[in-house]
Design an enzyme around this catalytic site. Structure first.
Site: not given
Ligand code: GLP
Length: 262
Positions: A141, A139, A146, A70
């Site tokens: 995702h 959450d 989402e 993304d």
């Molecule tokens: C963002 C990204 C996700 C990622 C998530 C969790 O929202 N778009 O791809 O998995 O954060 O991030 P973290 O690993 O910092 O908890």
């Protein structure tokens, strides 16, 4: 589904890095190994280990093609919170991957629909993704899919929820209004078309998401729960993330993973 429970973040990262390096090393050319990659804090430890292994000659990325999950809409490459910047800073600049092998969605595009369709076509041109590593949000995702995103969604434009903007505001001076409202993201369906999906889930704040991913029903409320429908899904997690799964679930995965693999 396999659930690999490691004592802590360090060991989880080492396990996942070894798994990825083994997959690359056992890949038969000449076609490249196609690797899907995430951003976020969860994969940083894996990236560090893979960099070490690359520098030590234990794995090479010369014949690896990557596709990132993304990218925020509206952040140029040089913005230190763009995922382009993150990936180069934390990984690509330190390994032997040719720049032309790196694929990332362009969040500055004038035509997001075409950008996303082209991304899907580019993935298909390589015969799909061999291994998609992912992380998940609190959450549940996956990528920027989402809650209530279709479990068969493809790459497209996503609107971030207020919850995600609040969580991600830690990278934007703790100000949720500075977090972009939109992102381009691979779909749940795009991730799950991959031959192997490896998801990192670590820390107490992900315990609820892990329980929904492993024990809950498949539901668009927890897009990560679609993992249950994939026939080669692996979750690598740490003890801290196991706080909300049942004792029996925990024991089951510890038991089967401690058995010798045939
Ligand atoms: C963002 C990204 C996700 C990622 C998530 C969790 O929202 N778009 O791809 O998995 O954060 O991030 P973290 O690993 O910092 O908890």
């Amino acid at each position: 589904m396999r659930v690999i429970i490691q004592e802590n973040y360090e060991k989880m990262s080492l396990w996942a890095a070894n798994f990825i390096a083994d997959a690359i090393n056992s890949h038969k050319g000449p076609n490249p190994f196609v690797l899907g990659l995430p951003t976020g804090s969860s994969p940083i430890g894996v990236y560090k280990k893979l960099i070490e292994m690359n520098k030590a000659g234990k794995v090479t990325f010369k014949n690896v093609v990557t596709f990132n999950m993304d990218e925020y809409v509206g952040l140029p490459h040089e913005h230190d919170q763009s995922y382009w910047y993150f990936m180069h800073d934390n990984f690509f600049n330190h390994i032997d991957i040719p720049e032309k092998n790196i694929n990332m969605l362009n969040g500055m595009t004038d035509d997001p629909v075409k950008e996303c369709q082209d991304y899907e076509k580019r993935i298909a041109s390589y015969g799909g993704i061999d291994l998609f590593m992912g992380g998940i949000g609190v959450d549940g995702h996956i990528a920027f899919n989402e809650p209530f995103t279709s479990l068969s969604s493809r790459t497209g434009l996503r609107t971030l929820t207020t919850d995600t903007k609040i969580v991600n505001s830690r990278f934007f001076g703790n100000d949720p209004s500075k977090v972009p409202s939109y992102a381009l993201s691979v779909g749940v369906g795009t991730v799950f078309d991959s031959k192997i999906v490896l998801v990192l889930i670590n820390g107490h704040n992900k315990a609820r998401a892990l329980a929904h991913t492993v024990e809950g029903g498949v539901s668009q409320m927890w897009t990560c729960s679609a993992l249950q429908m994939h026939n080669n899904a692996i979750i690598a997690c740490d003890e801290a993330a196991c706080g909300e799964i049942k004792v029996d679930t925990y024991r089951y995965f510890k038991d089967v993973e401690s058995a010798e693999r045939l």
